[in-house]
Design a protein around this motif. Structure first.
Motif, PDB file in Angstrom:
ATOM      1  N   ARG A   3       0.828  -1.201   0.000  1.00 61.68           N
ATOM      2  CA  ARG A   3       0.000   0.000   0.000  1.00 61.68           C
ATOM      3  C   ARG A   3       0.870   1.261   0.000  1.00 61.68           C
ATOM      4  NH1 ARG A   3      -4.064   0.212   4.861  1.00 61.68           N
ATOM      5  NH2 ARG A   3      -2.077   0.251   5.950  1.00 61.68           N
ATOM      6  N   LEU A   4       0.271   2.369  -0.453  1.00 63.26           N
ATOM      7  CA  LEU A   4       0.874   3.689  -0.333  1.00 63.26           C
ATOM      8  C   LEU A   4       0.079   4.467   0.697  1.00 63.26           C
ATOM      9  CD1 LEU A   4       2.809   5.964  -1.307  1.00 63.26           C
ATOM     10  CD2 LEU A   4       1.039   6.556  -3.001  1.00 63.26           C
ATOM     11  N   ILE A   5       0.748   4.957   1.718  1.00 62.14           N
ATOM     12  CA  ILE A   5       0.099   5.800   2.724  1.00 62.14           C
ATOM     13  C   ILE A   5       0.544   7.239   2.491  1.00 62.14           C
ATOM     14  CG2 ILE A   5      -0.120   6.322   5.180  1.00 62.14           C
ATOM     15  CD1 ILE A   5       0.190   3.413   5.807  1.00 62.14           C
ATOM     16  N   VAL A  22     -11.950  20.454  -7.474  1.00 63.31           N
ATOM     17  CA  VAL A  22     -10.877  19.628  -6.922  1.00 63.31           C
ATOM     18  C   VAL A  22      -9.566  19.906  -7.652  1.00 63.31           C
ATOM     19  CG1 VAL A  22     -10.084  17.266  -6.600  1.00 63.31           C
ATOM     20  CG2 VAL A  22     -12.470  17.852  -6.171  1.00 63.31           C
ATOM     21  N   GLY A  23      -8.484  20.083  -6.892  1.00 59.34           N
ATOM     22  CA  GLY A  23      -7.193  20.379  -7.486  1.00 59.34           C
ATOM     23  C   GLY A  23      -6.546  19.158  -8.099  1.00 59.34           C
ATOM     24  N   GLY A  24      -5.570  19.402  -9.000  1.00 62.59           N
ATOM     25  CA  GLY A  24      -4.896  18.318  -9.691  1.00 62.59           C
ATOM     26  C   GLY A  24      -4.091  17.446  -8.755  1.00 62.59           C
ATOM     27  N   LEU A  25      -3.465  18.046  -7.720  1.00 65.64           N
ATOM     28  CA  LEU A  25      -2.678  17.258  -6.779  1.00 65.64           C
ATOM     29  C   LEU A  25      -3.562  16.269  -6.041  1.00 65.64           C
ATOM     30  CD1 LEU A  25      -0.146  16.560  -5.205  1.00 65.64           C
ATOM     31  CD2 LEU A  25      -0.602  18.509  -3.707  1.00 65.64           C
ATOM     32  N   ALA A  26      -4.712  16.733  -5.556  1.00 64.39           N
ATOM     33  CA  ALA A  26      -5.624  15.842  -4.841  1.00 64.39           C
ATOM     34  C   ALA A  26      -6.097  14.712  -5.734  1.00 64.39           C
ATOM     35  CB  ALA A  26      -6.825  16.634  -4.310  1.00 64.39           C
ATOM     36  N   MET A  27      -6.398  15.034  -6.995  1.00 64.68           N
ATOM     37  CA  MET A  27      -6.854  14.001  -7.920  1.00 64.68           C
ATOM     38  C   MET A  27      -5.744  12.977  -8.193  1.00 64.68           C
ATOM     39  SD  MET A  27     -10.003  14.633  -8.492  1.00 64.68           S
ATOM     40  CE  MET A  27     -10.373  13.635  -9.936  1.00 64.68           C
ATOM     41  N   ALA A  28      -4.500  13.459  -8.361  1.00 66.05           N
ATOM     42  CA  ALA A  28      -3.387  12.552  -8.662  1.00 66.05           C
ATOM     43  C   ALA A  28      -3.104  11.617  -7.487  1.00 66.05           C
ATOM     44  CB  ALA A  28      -2.138  13.353  -9.011  1.00 66.05           C
ATOM     45  N   LEU A  29      -3.096  12.166  -6.278  1.00 63.33           N
ATOM     46  CA  LEU A  29      -2.827  11.333  -5.113  1.00 63.33           C
ATOM     47  C   LEU A  29      -3.979  10.374  -4.855  1.00 63.33           C
ATOM     48  CD1 LEU A  29      -1.126  13.914  -2.712  1.00 63.33           C
ATOM     49  CD2 LEU A  29      -0.039  12.110  -4.055  1.00 63.33           C
ATOM     50  N   SER A  30      -5.208  10.846  -5.095  1.00 60.59           N
ATOM     51  CA  SER A  30      -6.357   9.958  -4.925  1.00 60.59           C
ATOM     52  C   SER A  30      -6.272   8.777  -5.883  1.00 60.59           C
ATOM     53  CB  SER A  30      -7.660  10.737  -5.152  1.00 60.59           C
ATOM     54  OG  SER A  30      -7.828  11.738  -4.179  1.00 60.59           O
ATOM     55  N   SER A  31      -5.883   9.081  -7.129  1.00 56.95           N
ATOM     56  CA  SER A  31      -5.765   8.015  -8.119  1.00 56.95           C
ATOM     57  C   SER A  31      -4.648   7.040  -7.752  1.00 56.95           C
ATOM     58  CB  SER A  31      -5.532   8.657  -9.474  1.00 56.95           C
ATOM     59  OG  SER A  31      -4.442   8.248 -10.096  1.00 56.95           O
ATOM     60  N   LEU A  33      -3.722   6.331  -4.695  1.00 61.50           N
ATOM     61  CA  LEU A  33      -4.180   5.557  -3.547  1.00 61.50           C
ATOM     62  C   LEU A  33      -5.156   4.469  -3.980  1.00 61.50           C
ATOM     63  CD1 LEU A  33      -4.540   8.536  -1.073  1.00 61.50           C
ATOM     64  CD2 LEU A  33      -2.917   6.644  -0.904  1.00 61.50           C
ATOM     65  N   ARG A  34      -5.934   4.742  -5.015  1.00 60.51           N
ATOM     66  CA  ARG A  34      -6.793   3.677  -5.548  1.00 60.51           C
ATOM     67  C   ARG A  34      -5.933   2.592  -6.203  1.00 60.51           C
ATOM     68  NH1 ARG A  34      -9.399   8.293  -7.572  1.00 60.51           N
ATOM     69  NH2 ARG A  34     -11.166   8.934  -6.280  1.00 60.51           N
ATOM     70  N   LYS A  35      -4.900   3.019  -6.934  1.00 63.03           N
ATOM     71  CA  LYS A  35      -4.022   2.076  -7.643  1.00 63.03           C
ATOM     72  C   LYS A  35      -3.287   1.167  -6.668  1.00 63.03           C
ATOM     73  CE  LYS A  35       0.033   2.170 -10.724  1.00 63.03           C
ATOM     74  NZ  LYS A  35       0.943   3.080 -11.484  1.00 63.03           N
ATOM     75  N   TYR A  36      -2.800   1.751  -5.564  1.00 63.91           N
ATOM     76  CA  TYR A  36      -2.012   0.982  -4.618  1.00 63.91           C
ATOM     77  C   TYR A  36      -2.818   0.519  -3.397  1.00 63.91           C
ATOM     78  CZ  TYR A  36       1.877   3.005  -7.265  1.00 63.91           C
ATOM     79  OH  TYR A  36       2.740   3.388  -8.267  1.00 63.91           O
ATOM     80  N   ASP A  37      -4.153   0.681  -3.463  1.00 64.30           N
ATOM     81  CA  ASP A  37      -4.996   0.307  -2.331  1.00 64.30           C
ATOM     82  C   ASP A  37      -4.491   1.006  -1.069  1.00 64.30           C
ATOM     83  OD1 ASP A  37      -6.973  -0.928  -0.852  1.00 64.30           O
ATOM     84  OD2 ASP A  37      -5.747  -2.689  -0.424  1.00 64.30           O
ATOM     85  N   THR A  64      -9.565   5.378   0.901  1.00 60.84           N
ATOM     86  CA  THR A  64      -9.717   5.257   2.342  1.00 60.84           C
ATOM     87  C   THR A  64      -8.972   6.401   3.022  1.00 60.84           C
ATOM     88  OG1 THR A  64      -9.841   2.853   2.162  1.00 60.84           O
ATOM     89  CG2 THR A  64      -9.386   3.759   4.344  1.00 60.84           C
ATOM     90  N   VAL A  65      -9.654   7.149   3.856  1.00 61.49           N
ATOM     91  CA  VAL A  65      -9.018   8.254   4.570  1.00 61.49           C
ATOM     92  C   VAL A  65      -9.106   7.987   6.065  1.00 61.49           C
ATOM     93  CG1 VAL A  65      -9.577   9.887   2.722  1.00 61.49           C
ATOM     94  CG2 VAL A  65     -11.108   9.694   4.684  1.00 61.49           C
ATOM     95  N   ALA A  66      -8.084   8.431   6.782  1.00 61.90           N
ATOM     96  CA  ALA A  66      -8.030   8.316   8.237  1.00 61.90           C
ATOM     97  C   ALA A  66      -7.857   9.728   8.788  1.00 61.90           C
ATOM     98  CB  ALA A  66      -6.873   7.418   8.665  1.00 61.90           C
TER      99      ALA A  66
END
Length: 474
Positions: A3-5, A22-31, A33-37, A64-66
């Motif tokens: 996983r990527l945290i 939504v900003g590009g950074l948030a979208m890139a990191l979200s994508s 996190l989906r890729k790496y679960d 998934t957010v904490a």
């Protein structure tokens, strides 16, 4: 795959990935996190009377957010205090605005330790951890103290200050020493990395060594460093520009210009953005070119930020007064030279605004990168592009040499650059835009993300399990 945290002060994972704001950074990191679960960890933005060392887990469109709630004292000392009154101005070379209060430093250390206390139990043995920005510099150290041996990377989104300024920070050595608990430290530009390396090699309290391939050694440890220039989500931004709302915003702006030429600036309210100097440079342009008055106007979009900090309240008052004075001096019955707006616009709206502007002013006094410069270029019509005027003190200037680079402290340079941009022949505009657009595509945010994660995964952990993963053979 492990996983990527992702760890940041505020969690930006969008609840609705289709949202235009939504900003590009948030979208890139979200994508990613989906890729790496993966998992995104950070402050919830909420406060509680007593800190509870537990994370609230939720799903945001497949991410998934904490989230962690903080006490009001934590927010005041860690966030409003040390992060935004101490490190932010210092890292932007504004020692005159830097507040060195012991309680701020204590709150910063305490809150990072609290983050580590909550995050550590969530980490699995093969997880890779990516911590972002100046709010959380000591977090890797605090995780190591809790037995975390995973690969941990850090990325600084601001400039790194010159050594002569950093040493004004009480306990600067302790702050930098905590960074040697990371395995990889990333910066936007070679300049920021070289300033960090200069501190390591030249500061008498450190006496570190510079190793090949940008590794550095100090405090008995080795850490890998690197340059990873961030970019925008190019395809996402072009989609926003070409959307129905983006096109409608462009049409509205073109109509509201009433056959005048629009200059645009988009910056959140911050003294590092050079907003006062920009307005003074524009005023100089109006004085220098009386024949162009009435034919141009400046649209300055400046969303309010950190309005609980006195410095930001002061700059807001000064900007409002300055814009009012310039309008009072130069405006005519059917023309106002400055349209000054304190509000936030969606990404598709901004794309339409940028496209309608023949000149983009991006003139910070100091900036880690500045993605507005890249957004402005991406928004342009290839057949009739506008001209980017860019501060040489923005990190983006290291890549975007085809922009009109200026010293934002000089009114005359700003005035001359605005005139040159407004009068530049179409062939030159197109040539410059094509070069700049190539840079924008080559530094897409997904490339930045994947390069950093791959570099972090490639670091080598030592046999002692300390978690310091720099390549010791360097």
């Amino acid at each position: 795959m492990s996983r990527l945290i992702v760890v940041s002060n505020r969690v930006s994972a969008p609840k609705d990935p289709a949202a235009g704001s939504v900003g590009g950074l948030a979208m890139a990191l979200s994508s990613a996190l989906r890729k790496y679960d993966g998992l995104w960890f950070g402050w919830s933005g909420e406060t509680v009377e007593k800190f509870v060392p537990e994370a609230k887990i939720e799903d945001r469109s497949g991410v998934t957010v904490a989230l962690v709630d903080l006490e009001p004292q934590d927010v005041d000392e860690y966030y409003n205090g040390y992060a935004n009154k101490t490190l932010w101005p210092l890292f932007h070379h504004r020692v005159d605005l830097t507040a060195y209060e012991r309680s701020y430093g204590e709150g910063y250390e305490r809150t990072n330790a609290r983050f580590a206390e909550v995050l550590a139990p969530l980490i699995q043995p093969d997880d890779v951890i990516w911590i972002h920005d100046y709010h959380m510099i000591p977090l890797a150290r605090d995780l190591r103290r809790r037995g975390v041996t995973n690969r941990i990377g850090f990325f600084l989104h601001t400039p790194w200050p010159a050594r002569q300024l950093l040493v004004t920070l009480p306990h600067h050595r302790r702050l930098v020493e905590s960074m040697f608990s990371y395995d990889l430290i990333g910066f936007h530009t070679r300049e920021w990395l070289d300033l960090f390396r200069d501190y390591i090699a030249s500061e008498p309290e450190v006496r570190g060594r510079l190793l090949p391939n940008d590794a550095v050694e100090a405090f008995g440890r080795v850490v890998q460093t690197g340059v990873f220039p961030i970019g925008i989500d190019v395809d996402g931004f072009l989609k926003a520009r070409n959307s129905a709302f983006g096109r409608r915003t462009y049409d509205r702006m073109a109509a509201s210009a009433a056959f005048r030429t629009m200059i645009v600036g988009v910056d959140r309210l911050d003294y590092s953005k050079g907003l006062e100097q920009r307005l003074l440079g524009y005023e100089q342009f109006l004085n220098d070119n009386p024949d162009m008055r009435g034919d141009v106007f400046l649209l300055q979009v400046t969303p309010i930020s950190r309005d609980e900090v006195n410095t930001y309240q002061d700059i807001r008052s000064r900007l409002e007064g300055l814009a009012g004075r310039i309008n009072g001096e130069f405006a005519d019955m059917d023309w106002q030279p400055i349209r000054y707006l304190n509000r936030t616009y969606r990404r598709d709206q901004l794309a339409g605004i940028y496209r309608a502007a023949k000149v983009g002013l991006v003139t910070p006094l100091r900036d880690g990168m500045n993605l507005v410069a890249k957004e402005y270029v991406a928004a342009q019509d290839a057949e009739d592009p506008g001209v980017l005027v860019l501060s040489r003190f923005a990190g983006a200037a290291e890549q975007m040499g085809e922009a009109l680079l200026v010293n934002p402290f000089s009114r005359e340079e700003l005035s001359d650059a605005i005139k040159r941009a407004l009068t530049m022949p179409l062939a030159e505009r197109k040539r410059k835009w094509e070069c700049l657009m190539e840079v924008v595509r080559d530094t897409d945010v997904s490339i930045w993300r994947d390069d950093f994660v791959a570099s972090l995964r490639a670091t080598n952990r030592p046999a002692d399990g300390s978690g310091n993963a720099a390549a010791r053979a360097a």
